[in-house]
Each structure stands twice: as structure tokens, then as C-alpha cells.
Scaffold this active site. Sequence first.
Site, PDB file in Angstrom:
ATOM      1  N   SER A 127       0.839  -1.200   0.000  1.00 47.60           N
ATOM      2  CA  SER A 127       0.000   0.000   0.000  1.00 47.60           C
ATOM      3  C   SER A 127       0.871   1.245   0.000  1.00 47.60           C
ATOM      4  CB  SER A 127      -0.856  -0.023   1.263  1.00 47.60           C
ATOM      5  OG  SER A 127      -1.402   1.241   1.528  1.00 47.60           O
ATOM      6  N   TYR A 154      -1.593  -1.016  10.957  1.00 46.42           N
ATOM      7  CA  TYR A 154      -1.865  -1.543   9.611  1.00 46.42           C
ATOM      8  C   TYR A 154      -0.708  -1.185   8.667  1.00 46.42           C
ATOM      9  CZ  TYR A 154      -3.615  -1.403   4.835  1.00 46.42           C
ATOM     10  OH  TYR A 154      -3.732  -1.543   3.472  1.00 46.42           O
ATOM     11  N   LYS A 158       2.371  -3.576   6.605  1.00 42.63           N
ATOM     12  CA  LYS A 158       2.771  -3.529   5.188  1.00 42.63           C
ATOM     13  C   LYS A 158       4.280  -3.305   5.077  1.00 42.63           C
ATOM     14  CE  LYS A 158      -1.286  -4.186   3.362  1.00 42.63           C
ATOM     15  NZ  LYS A 158      -1.596  -5.493   2.746  1.00 42.63           N
ATOM     16  N   ASN A 204     -14.132   4.272   3.922  1.00 43.28           N
ATOM     17  CA  ASN A 204     -13.549   4.815   2.688  1.00 43.28           C
ATOM     18  C   ASN A 204     -14.541   5.694   1.939  1.00 43.28           C
ATOM     19  OD1 ASN A 204     -12.027   1.714   2.677  1.00 43.28           O
ATOM     20  ND2 ASN A 204     -10.831   3.589   2.757  1.00 43.28           N
ATOM     21  N   LEU A 205     -13.970   6.605   1.175  1.00 44.30           N
ATOM     22  CA  LEU A 205     -14.777   7.666   0.561  1.00 44.30           C
ATOM     23  C   LEU A 205     -15.831   7.152  -0.425  1.00 44.30           C
ATOM     24  CD1 LEU A 205     -15.295  10.671   0.144  1.00 44.30           C
ATOM     25  CD2 LEU A 205     -13.399  10.712  -1.491  1.00 44.30           C
ATOM     26  N   ASP A 301      -5.347  11.637   8.804  1.00 40.39           N
ATOM     27  CA  ASP A 301      -5.350  11.743   7.340  1.00 40.39           C
ATOM     28  C   ASP A 301      -4.100  12.461   6.833  1.00 40.39           C
ATOM     29  OD1 ASP A 301      -7.518  10.402   6.329  1.00 40.39           O
ATOM     30  OD2 ASP A 301      -8.884  12.107   6.445  1.00 40.39           O
TER      31      ASP A 301
END
Length: 340
Positions: A127, A154, A158, A204-205, A301
Site C-alpha cells: 500500500s 496496519y 505492510k 472509505n470515501l 489523514d
Amino acid sequence: MKRVLLTGATGYIGSHVAVELVNAGYDVIGVDNFSNSTPAVLGGIGKILGKNIDFMEVDCTDANAFAKVFDRYPDIEAAIHFAAYKAVGESVAQPLKYFRNNLHSFENLVELMVTRGKGANIVFSSSATVYGQPALDELPIVEQQPFQEASSPYARTKQMAEGILKDCVNAYPNLNATVLRYFNPIGAHPSALIGELPNGVPNNLVPFITQTAAGIRECLSVFGNDYNTPDGSCIRDYIYVVDLAKAHVKAVDKMLSEGARWNVYNLGTGKGLSVLELVNAFIRATGVELKFRIAERRPGDVEQYWADPSKANCELGWSADTPIEEVLLSAWRWQQGLKG
Ligand code: UFG
């Protein structure tokens, strides 16, 4: 035909990749434990392809159960590893759940591929979150960009899994690996038979947009309009899930034909889009009204980032160029199908 193992095959990205691999002439064996998907996804994949894919219900953290896949399918030459938890907020609250599941399943996969695979070619689903917030003069993001301190457990899984894979490639001469760093995957298959299935209220958006447009949610909150961007909302690189899926086929093709030992690719469009631009594109594409309001910034964000996908463009002969309106329409059709 060459066989590819897909872990997390009934998840959002896994299901789209299963379709593209079969269309490209590969045999697939999918595994999943349905922790964040349902068996109905297999029906959707089967309807699109006109035949079912081979599938076993397996929890990849259970090494013995996972090994049975290799007993039954000794012809596995490549694996794509999607099976992982992916909710950033949940990972902050329950980090051990994330380390246990995301890393343990991956270690089992690497070990089984090295010891039991007909070939040991692994594609890892990573990601853009590994990069953290880049400085403005570091945009667009290239693969050489150093990692920053992980912003969540998270993200750390990754980063850690990429490191584990690199160490294993160095140690095991038969192992080849490709890391694919996704930016923001959105949309659904054009058939509207498979797509994203968020658990509860979407984080999520795009799922939040489609659920709001469908009347399931009252109003979309746009998290912040005071960022240092042209319209004040955050910027991301939204990539169509079908374009993303096709990059996996190209990555497997390349590994099986050239045997490259280690490659990392950014998968994005190369274009940043703000939240407000995306909302307007959705309204334009669908003609549907969307109630939205400006809300507080969402903690954690990142302000803005987008990919430099030129390495994947050149080396994989791939690009993500489906127009955003078409992508958003696919998400809307999928949502409408869920409603009916
Ligand atoms: N947003 C809203 N309202 C919402 C949901 C999101 O305004 O209801 C905004 C966010 O603030 C952000 C943008 O929409 O600016 C995109 O948010 P998403 O939650 O859709 O995606 P993120 O970029 O936060 O996260 C995604 C993946 C993560 C991954 C991360 C970095 O969901 O798994 O990209 O790669 F870690």
C-alpha cells in the site's frame, strides 16, 4: 496452463484479480476464510467467467490447513497475497490482531511457496501507506522514496511484510518477489457482479458516497476543507480496481517469463484528485444528487499524495487510464445492485 494461488480471493481486490487472471489464461486456486467477504462472491466471479474458480476455505494463519492447498494443487507456480485485515482505525485499537493475522499468514505463505510450490513467485499486496506523508517537493511519489514512521499498525504490517519478503528473497535462491503498492482502489467490475463490500459504516470515501446516494447514509462528511490544496480538501490517487487487477496479471506474466528476483511498483494513475473533485465527478457521472457537508479533519489523514507510476508503465507495459466518471459509475451500479 500455469496455476496461480490467490489468498484473500473473495475480497475486494482478490475477486477482481481472479477474473482477470482466468481471462488471461491462468488456472487459479483461490483461498479465503470469509473473515471480510462472503461465499456469494464466488458466485459473482463464476457468473462473470461462465465457470467457477477452484476454491478452498482456508485460514492462512493455520499452517497445517494452508499446507493442504499445496497437497491438492502441487502445480502452484505463483501466489498473490491479499489475505489481510485492512481497517486502519481498528488496527490502532487492536494492533496484535493485525500483526498476528497479517504477518503470520504471510510468513506461512512464503514458507509454503519456497518449500512446496512448483515455482516460488510471490506478488505482495502492499500500500502507498508505507510512504507516510511526503513533503510537497517529493510528489509524485517514486518507489525509492524512503519509508516514514508507520502511521498505524496496519501501515506497519505492510512495511514489515515488505521487509520480511526482501530478507527471504536474499536467503532463498528459488524465491522471486514483486511488491505492488496500491494507491486508492475504487469502483467495481463493469458487470456489477463483484465489488467492494464494506463491513458496517464505510470508512472509505467511495463506498460512503454510493451509500449516501442510495439513501443508506444521510449525508457525506467531507473531512476538512482547510488543507494546503487548491480547494482545501485532501488529494489522493484513485485507481480503478479493474485497472489495478490487470497490473497483477502483468506482474505474474513478467515473473514467470523473466524470473526477476525483486521488483517494487507503485500502482496509481499518476493524477491526484481532491475529495471535492471526486464528489463532483460522481454527481456528473451518475446525475444523482448527493448530500454532503464540510466536516472537521479526520485524525491521521495525510494531506495529499499521488503516484509516479512510470516504473510500472514502462516495465509492466501497463497503465491505469479508465476515466474517473466511468469508474464512479461502476461503483454506483454495484451499489444499486446491492440495494435490489
Ligand atoms: N473522506 C471523506 N469522507 C469520508 C471518507 C473519506 O472526506 O466519509 C476523505 C478522507 O479524509 C481522505 C479521502 O477521502 O481525504 C480518502 O479517504 P479513504 O478513507 O477512502 O482512503 P485513505 O486514503 O484514507 O486510505 C486508503 C486505504 C488505506 C490505506 C491508505 C493509504 O483505505 O487502507 O489509503 O494507502 F492505508
